[in-house]
Design an enzyme around this catalytic site. Structure first.
Site, PDB file in Angstrom:
ATOM      1  N   CYS A   1      -9.593   1.129  17.743  1.00  0.00           N
ATOM      2  CA  CYS A   1     -10.834   1.865  18.018  1.00  0.00           C
ATOM      3  C   CYS A   1     -11.644   2.264  16.880  1.00  0.00           C
ATOM      4  CB  CYS A   1     -10.324   3.144  18.794  1.00  0.00           C
ATOM      5  SG  CYS A   1      -9.497   4.395  17.662  1.00  0.00           S
TER       6      CYS A   1
ATOM      7  N   SER B   1     -13.082  -4.829 -15.111  1.00  0.00           N
ATOM      8  CA  SER B   1     -13.031  -6.386 -15.457  1.00  0.00           C
ATOM      9  C   SER B   1     -14.525  -7.123 -14.973  1.00  0.00           C
ATOM     10  CB  SER B   1     -11.849  -7.266 -15.047  1.00  0.00           C
ATOM     11  OG  SER B   1     -11.798  -7.118 -13.551  1.00  0.00           O
TER      12      SER B   1
ATOM     13  N   HIS C   1     -14.946   0.878  -2.370  1.00  0.00           N
ATOM     14  CA  HIS C   1     -13.841   0.220  -1.767  1.00  0.00           C
ATOM     15  C   HIS C   1     -12.940   0.921  -0.915  1.00  0.00           C
ATOM     16  CE1 HIS C   1     -14.559  -3.050  -5.176  1.00  0.00           C
ATOM     17  NE2 HIS C   1     -15.595  -3.187  -4.199  1.00  0.00           N
TER      18      HIS C   1
ATOM     19  N   ALA D   1     -10.727   4.507 -22.325  1.00  0.00           N
ATOM     20  CA  ALA D   1     -11.544   5.555 -21.666  1.00  0.00           C
ATOM     21  C   ALA D   1     -11.148   6.872 -21.844  1.00  0.00           C
ATOM     22  CB  ALA D   1     -11.678   5.201 -20.295  1.00  0.00           C
TER      23      ALA D   1
ATOM     24  N   VAL E   1      -9.821   3.396  -5.362  1.00  0.00           N
ATOM     25  CA  VAL E   1      -9.195   3.925  -4.235  1.00  0.00           C
ATOM     26  C   VAL E   1      -8.208   4.967  -4.565  1.00  0.00           C
ATOM     27  CG1 VAL E   1      -9.866   1.897  -2.992  1.00  0.00           C
ATOM     28  CG2 VAL E   1      -7.643   2.097  -3.916  1.00  0.00           C
ATOM     29  N   ASP E   2      -8.104   5.431  -5.676  1.00  0.00           N
ATOM     30  CA  ASP E   2      -6.956   6.308  -6.104  1.00  0.00           C
ATOM     31  C   ASP E   2      -7.084   7.668  -5.971  1.00  0.00           C
ATOM     32  OD1 ASP E   2      -8.371   6.947  -8.425  1.00  0.00           O
ATOM     33  OD2 ASP E   2      -7.418   5.508  -9.640  1.00  0.00           O
TER      34      ASP E   2
ATOM     35  N   TYR F   1       0.912  -1.178  -0.001  1.00  0.00           N
ATOM     36  CA  TYR F   1       0.027   0.139   0.059  1.00  0.00           C
ATOM     37  C   TYR F   1       0.719   1.219  -0.118  1.00  0.00           C
ATOM     38  CZ  TYR F   1      -4.338  -2.352   0.027  1.00  0.00           C
ATOM     39  OH  TYR F   1      -5.403  -3.391  -0.378  1.00  0.00           O
TER      40      TYR F   1
ATOM     41  N   ASN G   1     -14.495  -0.319 -22.430  1.00  0.00           N
ATOM     42  CA  ASN G   1     -13.426  -1.166 -21.855  1.00  0.00           C
ATOM     43  C   ASN G   1     -12.534  -1.535 -23.408  1.00  0.00           C
ATOM     44  OD1 ASN G   1     -11.832  -3.135 -20.719  1.00  0.00           O
ATOM     45  ND2 ASN G   1     -13.226  -3.296 -19.207  1.00  0.00           N
TER      46      ASN G   1
ATOM     47  N   GLU H   1     -11.232  -4.436 -23.513  1.00  0.00           N
ATOM     48  CA  GLU H   1     -11.387  -5.544 -23.613  1.00  0.00           C
ATOM     49  C   GLU H   1     -12.723  -6.145 -23.314  1.00  0.00           C
ATOM     50  OE1 GLU H   1      -8.843  -7.659 -24.134  1.00  0.00           O
ATOM     51  OE2 GLU H   1      -6.962  -6.077 -23.759  1.00  0.00           O
TER      52      GLU H   1
HETATM   53  C1  BJW Z   1      -9.353  -0.342 -19.427  1.00  0.00           C
HETATM   54  C2  BJW Z   1      -8.208   0.548 -19.857  1.00  0.00           C
HETATM   55  C3  BJW Z   1      -8.453   1.610 -20.420  1.00  0.00           C
HETATM   56  C4  BJW Z   1      -7.640  -1.364 -18.971  1.00  0.00           C
HETATM   57  N1  BJW Z   1      -9.723   2.324 -20.777  1.00  0.00           N
HETATM   58  N2  BJW Z   1     -10.468   0.025 -19.931  1.00  0.00           N
HETATM   59  C5  BJW Z   1     -20.796 -13.055  -5.931  1.00  0.00           C
HETATM   60  C6  BJW Z   1     -20.311 -13.904  -6.545  1.00  0.00           C
HETATM   61  C7  BJW Z   1     -18.870 -14.391  -6.658  1.00  0.00           C
HETATM   62  C8  BJW Z   1     -18.278 -13.844  -5.524  1.00  0.00           C
HETATM   63  C9  BJW Z   1     -18.665 -12.946  -4.500  1.00  0.00           C
HETATM   64  C10 BJW Z   1     -19.974 -12.464  -4.733  1.00  0.00           C
HETATM   65  N3  BJW Z   1     -20.427 -11.697  -4.054  1.00  0.00           N
HETATM   66  C11 BJW Z   1     -18.967 -11.566  -3.072  1.00  0.00           C
HETATM   67  C12 BJW Z   1     -18.155 -12.307  -3.459  1.00  0.00           C
HETATM   68  C13 BJW Z   1     -17.114 -12.400  -2.868  1.00  0.00           C
HETATM   69  C14 BJW Z   1     -15.906 -11.251  -3.428  1.00  0.00           C
HETATM   70  C15 BJW Z   1     -15.868 -11.482  -4.735  1.00  0.00           C
HETATM   71  O1  BJW Z   1     -16.437 -10.722  -5.612  1.00  0.00           O
HETATM   72  N4  BJW Z   1     -14.899 -12.273  -5.604  1.00  0.00           N
HETATM   73  C16 BJW Z   1     -14.658 -12.612  -7.115  1.00  0.00           C
HETATM   74  C17 BJW Z   1     -13.175 -12.253  -7.399  1.00  0.00           C
HETATM   75  C18 BJW Z   1     -15.026 -13.790  -7.439  1.00  0.00           C
HETATM   76  N5  BJW Z   1     -16.322  -9.884  -3.008  1.00  0.00           N
HETATM   77  C19 BJW Z   1     -16.098  -9.765  -1.703  1.00  0.00           C
HETATM   78  O2  BJW Z   1     -15.392 -10.347  -0.938  1.00  0.00           O
HETATM   79  C20 BJW Z   1     -16.594  -8.292  -1.504  1.00  0.00           C
HETATM   80  N6  BJW Z   1     -17.170  -8.138  -0.270  1.00  0.00           N
HETATM   81  C21 BJW Z   1     -18.410  -8.836  -0.093  1.00  0.00           C
HETATM   82  O3  BJW Z   1     -19.267  -9.274  -0.785  1.00  0.00           O
HETATM   83  O4  BJW Z   1     -19.079  -8.740   1.230  1.00  0.00           O
HETATM   84  C22 BJW Z   1     -19.819  -9.770   1.697  1.00  0.00           C
HETATM   85  C23 BJW Z   1     -19.470 -11.074   1.445  1.00  0.00           C
HETATM   86  C24 BJW Z   1     -18.293 -11.481   2.085  1.00  0.00           C
HETATM   87  C25 BJW Z   1     -17.820 -12.787   2.008  1.00  0.00           C
HETATM   88  C26 BJW Z   1     -18.354 -13.747   1.199  1.00  0.00           C
HETATM   89  C27 BJW Z   1     -19.533 -13.167   0.315  1.00  0.00           C
HETATM   90  C28 BJW Z   1     -20.236 -12.035   0.313  1.00  0.00           C
HETATM   91  C29 BJW Z   1     -15.449  -7.020  -1.243  1.00  0.00           C
HETATM   92  C30 BJW Z   1     -14.592  -7.051  -2.557  1.00  0.00           C
HETATM   93  C31 BJW Z   1     -13.335  -6.002  -2.421  1.00  0.00           C
HETATM   94  C32 BJW Z   1     -12.453  -5.796  -3.475  1.00  0.00           C
HETATM   95  N7  BJW Z   1     -11.516  -5.215  -3.144  1.00  0.00           N
HETATM   96  C33 BJW Z   1     -10.710  -4.775  -4.144  1.00  0.00           C
HETATM   97  C34 BJW Z   1      -9.201  -4.166  -3.086  1.00  0.00           C
HETATM   98  C35 BJW Z   1      -9.516  -2.786  -2.822  1.00  0.00           C
HETATM   99  C36 BJW Z   1      -8.283  -2.339  -2.054  1.00  0.00           C
HETATM  100  C37 BJW Z   1      -7.176  -2.110  -3.116  1.00  0.00           C
HETATM  101  O5  BJW Z   1      -7.267  -1.317  -3.852  1.00  0.00           O
HETATM  102  O6  BJW Z   1      -6.153  -2.428  -2.650  1.00  0.00           O
HETATM  103  O7  BJW Z   1     -10.908  -3.852  -4.902  1.00  0.00           O
HETATM  104  S1  BJW Z   1     -10.129  -6.323  -5.180  1.00  0.00           S
HETATM  105  C38 BJW Z   1      -9.838  -5.124  -6.512  1.00  0.00           C
HETATM  106  O8  BJW Z   1     -10.836  -5.547  -7.452  1.00  0.00           O
HETATM  107  C39 BJW Z   1     -10.201  -3.650  -6.135  1.00  0.00           C
HETATM  108  C40 BJW Z   1     -11.045  -3.264  -7.361  1.00  0.00           C
HETATM  109  O9  BJW Z   1     -11.856  -2.224  -7.032  1.00  0.00           O
HETATM  110  C41 BJW Z   1     -11.488  -4.423  -7.744  1.00  0.00           C
HETATM  111  C42 BJW Z   1     -12.056  -4.615  -9.093  1.00  0.00           C
HETATM  112  O10 BJW Z   1     -11.114  -4.402 -10.091  1.00  0.00           O
HETATM  113  P1  BJW Z   1     -11.313  -3.687 -11.458  1.00  0.00           P
HETATM  114  O11 BJW Z   1     -11.328  -2.073 -11.058  1.00  0.00           O
HETATM  115  O12 BJW Z   1     -12.506  -4.120 -12.341  1.00  0.00           O
HETATM  116  O13 BJW Z   1      -9.937  -3.755 -12.114  1.00  0.00           O
HETATM  117  P2  BJW Z   1      -9.528  -4.957 -13.006  1.00  0.00           P
HETATM  118  O14 BJW Z   1      -7.802  -4.788 -13.226  1.00  0.00           O
HETATM  119  O15 BJW Z   1      -9.931  -6.094 -12.661  1.00  0.00           O
HETATM  120  O16 BJW Z   1      -9.811  -4.616 -14.490  1.00  0.00           O
HETATM  121  C43 BJW Z   1      -9.636  -3.367 -15.216  1.00  0.00           C
HETATM  122  C44 BJW Z   1     -10.213  -3.373 -16.594  1.00  0.00           C
HETATM  123  O17 BJW Z   1     -10.107  -2.053 -17.184  1.00  0.00           O
HETATM  124  C45 BJW Z   1     -10.071  -4.440 -17.507  1.00  0.00           C
HETATM  125  O18 BJW Z   1     -11.106  -4.943 -17.832  1.00  0.00           O
HETATM  126  C46 BJW Z   1      -9.258  -3.843 -18.781  1.00  0.00           C
HETATM  127  O19 BJW Z   1      -9.718  -4.343 -19.889  1.00  0.00           O
HETATM  128  C47 BJW Z   1      -9.769  -2.566 -18.539  1.00  0.00           C
HETATM  129  N8  BJW Z   1      -8.866  -1.429 -19.101  1.00  0.00           N
HETATM  130  N9  BJW Z   1      -7.128  -0.136 -19.517  1.00  0.00           N
HETATM  131  C48 BJW Z   1     -10.776   1.217 -20.465  1.00  0.00           C
HETATM  132  N10 BJW Z   1      -7.475   2.705 -20.807  1.00  0.00           N
HETATM  133 ZN    ZN Z   2      -7.249   3.713  17.806  1.00  0.00          ZN
END
Ligand code: BJW
Ligand code: ZN
Length: 278
Positions: A163, A226, A152, A268, A121-122, A85, A250, A252
């Site tokens: 706390c 994604s 997020h 984008a 988160v940026d 981080y 997107n 892709e």
């Molecule tokens: C371009 C480009 C350009 C590139 N122009 N495009 C239902 C089904 C299955 C699983 C679950 C479900 N519900 C919950 C879950 C579990 C889990 C989950 O989703 N797992 C899956 C991976 C299977 N979800 C959770 O745990 C969530 N909590 C929750 O649901 O609580 C209740 C619960 C708990 C336990 C069990 C069940 C329910 C929490 C999710 C938290 C995600 N956190 C992160 C990290 C945040 C902190 C940090 O930054 O470090 O969030 S993970 C990471 O992925 C981050 C992002 O916000 C998130 C999404 O990623 P994003 O933004 O899509 O990025 P990429 O890299 O994946 O994609 C980039 C895209 O851009 C690509 O498509 C490129 O093609 C494109 N691109 N250049 C346009 N120039």
């Molecule tokens: Zn504290």
């Protein structure tokens, strides 16, 4: 203005024969919708130099998400997780909003029926808003209404593991030893990044606002995600179930491409300034 290191270079917009028609169709849908939800992911910041999470240039190409972005990983090795981080804070801190952030900021400031929900988160949407409104031409109410719903959390906020106190924090992180990691000024417990990790619940009020915006929207414009991580990836489906349509931008195909009424393939920063009606 935009920094864009080589390793995150994006493919140019694909010149498909029907790309002009797709753009027209998307413009018409966005122009006539009474309510619009824009959902963004890491791809919207790629052209600013922020690495995405997945894919060939992804942040996690050498590490699985479960190694770093879970409460279990933080408990097992807080130093390693803070190192990651700290690195990201430094890198993102040097990045500037790109043309996609700017186009979204102008649209949300100009139009009270457009809501922005981001997984990022940026802080670049917030910076673009601040800069777009810096000449004082928007009332405070427009600015606060245009603030993104952040699903997020933030890279620039910490939360106390003791706390629960939340603090803005843009400082470099001292990862020399576990003892040097950020500590709470109130109770001296270890601080953690104020982000949502896998397996953690999203803030219920924030999630509820996003769900309401998705259900109310006639168009959900999904940019640079994604669409693999839930519940964020389910929001466009709520728009569809409520009678609205999904438009995707997107570089892709994603699982949402099948669901989208129009899917525009391209970076984008090139597409959004041409797509958004400001
Ligand atoms: C371009 C480009 C350009 C590139 N122009 N495009 C239902 C089904 C299955 C699983 C679950 C479900 N519900 C919950 C879950 C579990 C889990 C989950 O989703 N797992 C899956 C991976 C299977 N979800 C959770 O745990 C969530 N909590 C929750 O649901 O609580 C209740 C619960 C708990 C336990 C069990 C069940 C329910 C929490 C999710 C938290 C995600 N956190 C992160 C990290 C945040 C902190 C940090 O930054 O470090 O969030 S993970 C990471 O992925 C981050 C992002 O916000 C998130 C999404 O990623 P994003 O933004 O899509 O990025 P990429 O890299 O994946 O994609 C980039 C895209 O851009 C690509 O498509 C490129 O093609 C494109 N691109 N250049 C346009 N120039
Ligand atoms: Zn504290």
């Amino acid at each position: 203005m935009e920094s864009r290191p080589d390793e995150v270079r994006q493919p140019d917009e694909v010149q498909e024969p029907d790309s002009a028609q797709r753009m027209d169709q998307a413009r018409r849908l966005l122009g006539s919708a009474r309510r619009v939800l824009i959902l963004t992911g890491a791809g919207v910041s790629a052209e600013s130099g922020v690495p995405t999470f997945r894919g060939p240039n992804g942040l996690w190409r050498t590490r699985r998400p479960e190694e770093l972005a879970t409460p279990q990983a933080f408990q097992a090795d807080p130093k390693l997780v803070w190192e990651w981080y700290g690195f990201r804070r430094e890198r993102v801190g040097a990045c500037r909003p790109n043309k996609a952030h700017v186009a979204i900021a102008r649209l949300t400031l100009e139009n009270e029926n457009v809501r922005l929900v981001t997984q990022n988160v940026d802080g670049l949407h917030e910076l673009a808003l601040e800069e777009a409104a810096s000449d004082g031409s928007y009332p405070a109410a427009s600015l606060s209404r245009a603030e993104p719903i952040r699903l997020h959390g933030s890279l620039f906020r910490t939360r106390c593991t003791g706390c629960g106190d939340r603090t803005l924090d843009r400082h470099p992180v001292d990862v020399d030893s576990e003892a040097s990691l950020p500590q709470c000024k109130k109770c001296a417990a270890l601080l953690r990044p104020d982000v949502v990790w896998f397996g953690e619940e999203l803030d219920p009020q924030i999630l509820q606002s996003a769900i309401e915006a998705a259900e109310a929207a006639e168009v959900c414009l999904v940019v640079g995600t994604s669409a693999l991580v839930h519940p964020a990836a389910s929001l466009p489906l709520l728009t569809r179930e409520s009678g609205g349509v999904v438009v995707e931008v997107n570089t892709e195909a994603t699982p949402l491409t099948e669901v989208a009424v129009v899917s525009i393939r391209g970076p984008a920063g090139k597409i959004l300034p041409r797509l958004l009606p400001v």
